[in-house]
Design an enzyme around this catalytic site. Structure first.
Site, short mmCIF file in Angstrom:
data_model
loop_
_atom_site.label_atom_id
_atom_site.label_comp_id
_atom_site.label_asym_id
_atom_site.label_seq_id
_atom_site.Cartn_x
_atom_site.Cartn_y
_atom_site.Cartn_z
N CYS A 119 -34.70 -14.52 6.68
CA CYS A 119 -35.83 -13.00 5.86
C CYS A 119 -36.23 -12.77 5.19
O CYS A 119 -36.69 -11.85 4.64
CB CYS A 119 -34.43 -12.06 6.61
SG CYS A 119 -33.95 -12.45 8.66
N HIS A 255 -36.60 -5.30 4.55
CA HIS A 255 -36.69 -5.76 5.91
C HIS A 255 -36.57 -5.14 6.25
O HIS A 255 -35.61 -4.72 6.77
CB HIS A 255 -36.36 -7.13 5.07
CG HIS A 255 -35.19 -7.45 6.15
ND1 HIS A 255 -36.30 -8.36 7.09
CD2 HIS A 255 -34.15 -8.68 6.92
CE1 HIS A 255 -35.26 -8.85 8.40
NE2 HIS A 255 -33.97 -8.28 8.37
N ASN A 285 -35.56 -7.35 14.40
CA ASN A 285 -35.72 -8.05 12.92
C ASN A 285 -36.67 -8.89 14.11
O ASN A 285 -36.12 -10.54 14.13
CB ASN A 285 -34.34 -7.92 12.99
CG ASN A 285 -34.53 -8.75 11.91
OD1 ASN A 285 -35.21 -9.59 10.65
ND2 ASN A 285 -32.98 -9.22 11.58
#
Length: 328
Positions: A119, A255, A285
Site C-alpha cells: 500500500c 492511503h 482499500n
C-alpha cells in the site's frame, strides 16, 4: 536569483488519471457470503462499497489510468522516459507489469520496472522517479499504482474480505523548478509477518507438490497501531525537512485504508480532519492504487490549486511507510 546560479530541478506532477472496474460490490453483497452487515463494516472502516475486477487485469487498469494521466498532462506516450508500476498483484511474475503497460501505450522510449511495497507502493514509486529525475538521468516519467487484490483474498475471511477493492491510479511527472519539496521512505522488515500474502511452502516435482501462492493474512490490530504511530511520524519528518508546519499544508492525501486510522493521524498531527480528503467509502482499500486514485479525484474535482502544499503518505506490508511534501 544571481544569473550565475542554476536552480536545482525537482519533480512536478503535471497530470493524473485513474481507473476502477465497473463491478460494484456493496457491504450488503458481502453480507450474503460472510457473517457481517453494512453497519458493522461502515462503523469500523468507513467503507460502503468497493470495485471488484471481473475481466480487468492489473496491467489493463494501469494502462487505462495512465492514458488518462497522459491526456490530462498533454504529454505523448513516446515522450515518457520511465514507467514505474507499483503493484503487489501483477498479472505475471514476468514480464513485469510496467513493460506490459509500455506495450499497451506505445511508450517506446521508456525504461520500465515494477516496485513492490504494497500500500506504500505509489509513494515509493514517486520517490524513485524523483530520484531519477533529480539526478538528470530522466526528464519525464509515468508513475502508476495498480492492484487487483480481489484475486489474493480469502473471501470466507471476514477480517480481510470487507476491506479491499481493485483499481489503478497514475501520475505523469516531469523535471521542473517547483514540485516535490521533501520526501522519505521507511521499512521495518522484522514486523512483516503482521500483513502477508504468499506461501513459503515449496512446490516442485521432487516434492510431488504444486506451488501455491496462498491468501492474504493480516493482524488488523497490529496494522492499526503501526499506522497511527508511524504515519504521523513520517509526515512530521517530511514537513520539518521542508520547513513547513502542519497548519500550512492544504491537503493530506493519505492511503485510504480505514477512516479511523485517518482520524487518528489527523488528531496526532493536530490538524482538522477536513484537510484529509477521503474516498474509501466508494472504493475500499485499493492498496498501491489508493493514493493516486484519491489524488486524481482531487485534481479533477478542482480541489488542488497552483501553489497548494500537499502531503502524500502511504503505509502497508513490509512493513513500509513514507511521505512526500509537494507544491502543486
Amino acid at each position: 536569483m544571481d544569473s550565475g546560479q542554476v536552480k536545482r530541478m525537482t519533480t512536478r506532477i503535471i497530470g493524473t488519471g485513474s481507473y476502477v472496474p465497473e463491478q460494484i460490490v456493496t457491504n450488503d453483497d458481502l453480507a450474503a457470503i460472510v457473517e457481517t452487515n453494512d453497519e458493522w463494516i461502515r462503523s469500523r472502516t468507513g467503507i460502503g462499497q468497493r470495485r471488484i475486477a471481473t475481466v480487468e487485469s492489473t496491467s489493463y487498469m494501469a494502462a487505462r489510468a495512465a492514458e488518462r494521466a497522459l491526456e490530462n498532462s498533454g504529454v505523448k506516450a513516446e515522450e515518457i522516459d520511465l514507467i514505474l508500476l507499483a503493484t503487489s498483484s501483477p498479472d505475471f511474475c514476468f514480464p513485469n507489469g510496467a513493460c506490459e503497460v509500455q506495450g499497451l501505450l506505445g511508450a517506446v522510449n521508456a525504461a520500465c520496472f515494477d516496485i513492490s511495497a504494497a500500500c506504500t507502493g505509489f509513494v515509493y514509486a514517486l520517490n524513485t522517479a524523483h530520484a531519477f529525475i533529480s539526478s538528470g538521468m530522466y526528464r519525464t516519467a509515468l508513475v502508476i499504482g495498480a492492484d487487483v487484490l480481489s484475486k489474493l483474498i480469502d473471501w470466507t475471511d471476514r477480517s480481510t474480505c470487507v476491506l479491499f477493492g481493485d483499481g489503478a491510479g497514475a501520475a505523469v511527472v516531469r523535471a521542473d523548478e517547483t514540485g516535490i519539496i521533501a520526501s522519505n521512505m521507511h521499512s521495518e522488515g522484522s514486523k512483516g509477518s503482521v500483513l502477508t500474502c504468499g506461501s513459503r511452502t515449496n512446490g516442485n516435482f521432487l516434492l510431488g507438490k504444486k506451488p501455491e501462492l496462498g491468501y492474504m493474512t493480516m493482524d488488523g490490530q497490529e496494522v492499526f497501531k503501526f499506522a497511527v504511530k508511524r504515519v504521523p511520524q513520517c509526515i512530521t519528518e517530511v514537513l520539518e525537512a521542508g520547513g513547513i508546519s502542519p497548519e500550512a499544508v492544504d491537503h493530506f492525501a493519505v492511503h485510504q485504508a480505514n477512516y479511523r486510522i485517518i482520524e487518528s493521524i489527523a488528531k496526532r498531527l493536530k490538524v482538522s480532519i477536513d484537510r484529509f480528503p477521503v474516498n474509501m467509502e466508494h472504493y475500499g482499500n485499493t492498496s498501491g492504487a489508493s493514493v493516486p486514485i484519491l489524488l486524481d479525484e482531487m485534481n479533477r474535482g478542482g480541489l488542488l490549486k497552483p501553489g497548494d502544499k500537499v502531503v502524500l503518505s502511504g503505509f502497508g506490508a513490509g512493513l513500509t511507510w513514507g511521505a512526500l511534501l509537494l507544491e502543486w
